[in-house]
Design an enzyme around this catalytic site. Structure first.
Site, PDB file in Angstrom:
ATOM      1  N   HIS A  14       0.846  -1.190   0.000  1.00  0.00           N
ATOM      2  CA  HIS A  14       0.000   0.000   0.000  1.00  0.00           C
ATOM      3  C   HIS A  14       0.889   1.249   0.000  1.00  0.00           C
ATOM      4  O   HIS A  14       2.096   1.163   0.167  1.00  0.00           O
ATOM      5  CB  HIS A  14      -0.949   0.022   1.199  1.00  0.00           C
ATOM      6  N   CYS A  33       5.901   6.617   3.468  1.00  0.00           N
ATOM      7  CA  CYS A  33       4.676   5.910   3.060  1.00  0.00           C
ATOM      8  C   CYS A  33       4.018   6.563   1.837  1.00  0.00           C
ATOM      9  O   CYS A  33       3.093   6.008   1.260  1.00  0.00           O
ATOM     10  CB  CYS A  33       3.678   5.863   4.206  1.00  0.00           C
ATOM     11  N   HIS A  39       4.808  -0.028  -0.495  1.00  0.00           N
ATOM     12  CA  HIS A  39       5.654  -0.876   0.347  1.00  0.00           C
ATOM     13  C   HIS A  39       4.730  -1.912   0.965  1.00  0.00           C
ATOM     14  O   HIS A  39       3.507  -1.757   0.951  1.00  0.00           O
ATOM     15  CB  HIS A  39       6.375  -0.053   1.421  1.00  0.00           C
ATOM     16  N   HIS A  41       3.544  -5.098   3.882  1.00  0.00           N
ATOM     17  CA  HIS A  41       3.469  -5.567   5.266  1.00  0.00           C
ATOM     18  C   HIS A  41       2.930  -6.991   5.278  1.00  0.00           C
ATOM     19  O   HIS A  41       2.178  -7.394   4.387  1.00  0.00           O
ATOM     20  CB  HIS A  41       2.511  -4.701   6.099  1.00  0.00           C
ATOM     21  N   ASP A  79      -4.779 -10.720   0.080  1.00  0.00           N
ATOM     22  CA  ASP A  79      -3.453 -11.348   0.114  1.00  0.00           C
ATOM     23  C   ASP A  79      -2.710 -11.191  -1.208  1.00  0.00           C
ATOM     24  O   ASP A  79      -3.259 -11.452  -2.280  1.00  0.00           O
ATOM     25  CB  ASP A  79      -3.584 -12.831   0.457  1.00  0.00           C
ATOM     26  N   HIS A  80      -1.467 -10.745  -1.103  1.00  0.00           N
ATOM     27  CA  HIS A  80      -0.572 -10.521  -2.243  1.00  0.00           C
ATOM     28  C   HIS A  80      -1.186  -9.562  -3.260  1.00  0.00           C
ATOM     29  O   HIS A  80      -1.091  -9.761  -4.465  1.00  0.00           O
ATOM     30  CB  HIS A  80      -0.150 -11.846  -2.884  1.00  0.00           C
ATOM     31  N   GLU A 124      -0.516  -4.149  11.639  1.00  0.00           N
ATOM     32  CA  GLU A 124       0.327  -3.819  10.492  1.00  0.00           C
ATOM     33  C   GLU A 124       1.757  -4.268  10.781  1.00  0.00           C
ATOM     34  O   GLU A 124       2.468  -4.714   9.894  1.00  0.00           O
ATOM     35  CB  GLU A 124       0.278  -2.322  10.219  1.00  0.00           C
TER      36      GLU A 124
END
Length: 137
Positions: A14, A33, A39, A41, A79-80, A124
């Site tokens: 994100h 950010c 980037h 998490h 996810d991903h 996070e």
């Protein structure tokens, strides 16, 4: 009434950026950010439901069913993925930890049979999490 919590994990990318702001302001407010490439998490979520224990099964909710609902409604969607670019609810809001918790609540609300959604917790990082208890919270 008893509370039952199930954990799940997903990995996603994100970034934070407000289109109406200048590049300078985005970088000042969001720091690194604000990198438009994003980037990632490894998120951990906790979904807590509340309900009465079934006297026959001993369950508040069928754990396999809860796991399947989480997989279908949240994990398979997040996810991903790059949250800003690939997940519909984050096309109009920033995918902050707080907004992710709210979005997960909305995805799960009224979808868990025989139990009431009580809390969504999104980690996070191990030392950063947000809790959401619904609009009435």
């Amino acid at each position: 009434m008893i509370f039952l919590t199930r954990k799940a994990e997903f990995s996603a990318a994100h970034f934070y950026w407000v289109e109406d702001w200048t590049e300078e302001k985005n970088h000042r407010i969001f720091g690194k950010c604000a990198n438009r490439n994003g980037h990632g998490h490894n998120y951990t979520i906790e979904v807590t439901v509340a309900g009465e224990v079934d006297p026959v099964t001993g369950f508040v909710v069928d754990l396999k069913q809860l796991k399947d609902i989480l997989e279908r409604e949240v994990i398979s969607v997040y996810d991903h993925r790059h949250l800003n670019l690939e997940v519909p609810e984050f096309r109009s809001s920033l995918p902050t930890t707080e907004n992710i918790a709210i979005a997960i609540w909305k995805r799960l609300e009224d979808k868990i049979p025989n139990a009431k959604l009580h809390r969504i917790r999104v980690y996070e990082m191990p030392d950063l999490f947000a809790d959401f208890y619904g609009e009435q919270g």
